[in-house]
Design an enzyme around this catalytic site. Structure first.
Site, PDB file in Angstrom:
ATOM      1  N   ASP A 269      -1.779 -10.737  10.950  1.00 32.47           N
ATOM      2  CA  ASP A 269      -1.888 -10.077   9.629  1.00 32.47           C
ATOM      3  C   ASP A 269      -1.618  -8.568   9.947  1.00 32.47           C
ATOM      4  O   ASP A 269      -2.119  -8.159  10.965  1.00 32.47           O
ATOM      5  CB  ASP A 269      -2.987 -10.343   8.961  1.00 32.47           C
ATOM      6  CG  ASP A 269      -3.335  -9.454   7.599  1.00 32.47           C
ATOM      7  OD1 ASP A 269      -2.618  -9.633   6.675  1.00 32.47           O
ATOM      8  OD2 ASP A 269      -4.340  -8.867   7.571  1.00 32.47           O
TER       9      ASP A 269
ATOM     10  N   ASP B  91      -2.627  -5.199   7.432  1.00 31.94           N
ATOM     11  CA  ASP B  91      -3.519  -4.383   7.077  1.00 31.94           C
ATOM     12  C   ASP B  91      -5.115  -5.000   7.114  1.00 31.94           C
ATOM     13  O   ASP B  91      -5.165  -6.198   6.893  1.00 31.94           O
ATOM     14  CB  ASP B  91      -3.439  -4.202   5.447  1.00 31.94           C
ATOM     15  CG  ASP B  91      -2.189  -3.458   4.981  1.00 31.94           C
ATOM     16  OD1 ASP B  91      -1.772  -2.914   5.971  1.00 31.94           O
ATOM     17  OD2 ASP B  91      -1.530  -3.614   4.060  1.00 31.94           O
TER      18      ASP B  91
ATOM     19  N   HIS C 297       6.360  -9.756  -3.097  1.00 27.74           N
ATOM     20  CA  HIS C 297       6.400 -10.373  -4.425  1.00 27.74           C
ATOM     21  C   HIS C 297       4.986 -10.240  -4.887  1.00 27.74           C
ATOM     22  O   HIS C 297       3.895  -9.922  -4.304  1.00 27.74           O
ATOM     23  CB  HIS C 297       6.624 -12.026  -4.480  1.00 27.74           C
ATOM     24  CG  HIS C 297       7.995 -12.391  -4.096  1.00 27.74           C
ATOM     25  ND1 HIS C 297       8.282 -12.660  -2.883  1.00 27.74           N
ATOM     26  CD2 HIS C 297       9.266 -11.849  -4.605  1.00 27.74           C
ATOM     27  CE1 HIS C 297       9.733 -12.806  -2.660  1.00 27.74           C
ATOM     28  NE2 HIS C 297      10.235 -12.431  -3.658  1.00 27.74           N
TER      29      HIS C 297
END
Length: 561
Positions: free
Chosen positions: A8, A10, A91
């Site tokens: 991941d 952040d 999205h």
């Protein structure tokens, strides 16, 4: 098997500051370059997967994110390390896309492009959704205490899907744990070691017992398991929970599946399957499949088809353990050396197949159907091009079935669709294969309004992507019915000659319509009455009432008045 470490961004690689909408807000966390360099030194791909809904929200552009990542990779390269790939979901959370974590779209795309075995991989992140993303494809998930990690750990319910396989202080410690785990892992054990005399994969059956995996003798060797379930579409969907249970219990196992060529799309690129053996037509196809199976040297075969041909494949597989249900037909049990007893009475196909791997009570099951980003985008584009994106309710209709007598009359479907459009202002999509185009055109010719016909325009993967986006499927007893149910799409199913207790849509929230006639269910292909009176007895008004009830239930579940 090539595995990777997915990371991941952040809160794991860089400081968590909310939306990173300026390069000045991007700061690498301590130890990140060292962690990635250790992966590079071990030749383990380091791939970033990141939800970036700020793009959809208008906080920054996709171009900005690309430039930020170029700056990040350049900075890491200066420190002697490299990123093997970066995948971003742009999205909004409400878009229902296939790529936003915890959906596995980014992992599936990376796996295809880099040749990665996902169930052997790892996902590192500071949120429970990172762990869920990992577990959704059979990978291991590590939660780091940087970013939101500590807060997430406190509030998490720690369900099996969200429970981390390991908790680490930061990325550096997470990578250290992975490398140590890999070094001592079962991955270094030969795939198919010889079994000791008398040792079997399954325990000996106990009188009155359930067979399956319970009480299995401990064995440090990797398992190599083959599922034989060539057809048909609905039966393959019913067998998917068996695959999920196998992968969950044996994460390092090599798992194969024998499937007919016509149905292979529904299993292709499934991250839980290592080898897809495609069964082609005729005796040559059977021989070729057996030859491929023997080369792969499976130690255990589970025959879920339960017919003579599948039993034959099982017998000649070369496996030391050949498992099947005691109720298998066409003398198939003669090919098994481990027959799993099936209790008397009616039992749904899903629960019956699960007996081969467990004798536990019913519980929440998983149907591992995976929708990749390309097919998801096709479905989105299809709805946009046909002005259906904003229409609710959006209803798919499947008017076909393999048995002609399982089909509700085309005229009844036409009557129903006219009422659905008039009463509910519904958007309608007719689905089906190329063989069903005539039925779709017949139905459309008697309609008062235009509808969208997707019949013959989808393969199985695109059909699944489309069914996931509709509110409801109205269908005969058919393969698409089981795909929709497995995806969690509400189903109104019309039954006549077949028994919904045995093969109805599995799970909660579905409605089955059938008339209680003395001849139904007959489970016969030819109708003794000359025509399917059991299907004809269902009226358009019956179905409209069921659809209205289903939509109301869905609205109540989402807090809609």
């Amino acid at each position: 098997m090539k595995f990777a470490v997915f990371i991941d961004r952040d809160g794991t690689i860089n400081e968590e500051v909310g939306y990173v909408d300026s390069p000045d807000k991007f700061h690498l966390l301590p130890g990140v370059s060292e962690a990635i360099r250790r992966l590079n030194d071990q030749d383990i791909p380091a791939i970033i997967i990141s939800n970036q809904s700020g793009i959809a929200r208008g906080y920054f552009s996709a171009d900005f994110v690309n430039r930020l990542h170029m700056k990040m990779t350049a900075e890491l390269e200066k420190q002697g390390c490299r990123i093997n790939g970066i995948y971003v979901c742009p999205h909004h959370p409400n878009d229902g896309c296939a790529c936003r974590k915890p959906r596995p779209g980014m992992l599936l795309k990376a796996a295809k492009e880099h040749g990665i075995t996902l169930h052997s991989s790892y996902v590192i992140g500071d949120k429970i959704i990172d762990i869920q993303t990992a577990h959704g494809v059979g990978a291991k998930g590590i939660l780091v205490m940087t970013g939101y990690g500590a807060e997430e750990l406190r509030k998490a319910s720690m369900s099996s899907e969200g429970k981390p396989d390991h908790v680490a202080a930061n990325l550096k410690e997470a990578v250290t744990w992975i490398i140590e785990e890999v070094a001592h892992s079962i991955r270094e054990i030969p795939l198919n070691p010889p079994f000791s005399k008398g040792e079997t994969f399954f325990p000996p059956l106990v009188k009155g017992g359930g067979g399956g995996f319970e009480g299995e003798k401990a064995n440090n060797a990797k398992k190599s398991i083959l599922i034989v379930k060539p057809s048909s579409l609905g039966d393959i969907i019913h067998s998917l929970p068996v695959l999920w249970e196998l992968r969950k219990k044996y994460p390092d196992a090599c798992i194969g599946w024998v499937v007919k060529e016509v149905w292979q799309d529904i299993l292709s690129d499934n991250p839980l399957i290592d080898h897809l053996i495609v069964l082609r037509k005729g005796i040559k196809g059977i021989i070729a499949a057996i030859q491929e199976i023997r080369k792969l040297q499976f130690d255990t075969v589970i025959d879920l088809q339960g017919l003579f041909r599948s039993g034959l494949i099982t017998y000649f597989s070369g496996a030391s353990v050949r498992t099947g249900l005691s109720t298998a037909r066409e003398s198939a049990p003669i090919f098994y050396n481990n027959k799993v007893p099936v209790p008397p009475g009616k039992i749904h196909a899903v629960d019956r197949y699960l007996l081969a791997v467990t004798n536990r009570e019913k519980r929440d099951l998983k149907f591992p159907i995976y929708i990749n980003i390309d097919d998801d985008q096709w479905a989105i584009k299809f709805l946009l091009e046909n002005n259906l994106s904003d229409i609710r309710p959006l209803i798919a209709i499947n008017p076909s079935a393999r048995w002609v007598k399982k089909r509700w009359p085309a005229a009844s479907y036409s009557d129903l669709i006219n009422q659905l459009i008039k009463e509910l202002k519904a958007g309608i999509i007719i689905i089906g294969s190329k063989d069903d185009i005539a039925i779709a055109n017949d139905i459309a010719s008697h309609l008062n309004d235009r509808i969208v016909i997707a019949t013959g325009k989808t393969n199985l993967r695109r059909l699944a992507a489309l069914l996931e986006k509709v509110d409801l499927l109205i269908t005969n007893d058919s393969g698409p019915m089981h795909i929709a149910a497995a995806l969690g799409t509400a189903v109104v199913a019309l039954f006549g000659p077949t028994d919904p207790v045995l093969t109805g849509p599995y799970g909660k929230g579905h409605i089955v319509l059938r008339k209680d006639l003395e001849c139904s269910p007959c489970l016969r292909k030819p109708c003794k009455k000359g025509r399917p009176v059991c299907m004809e007895a269902i009226t358009a008004e019956d179905v409209l009432k069921a659809v209205t009830e289903s939509i109301k239930i869905k609205g109540d579940q989402h807090g809609v008045e």
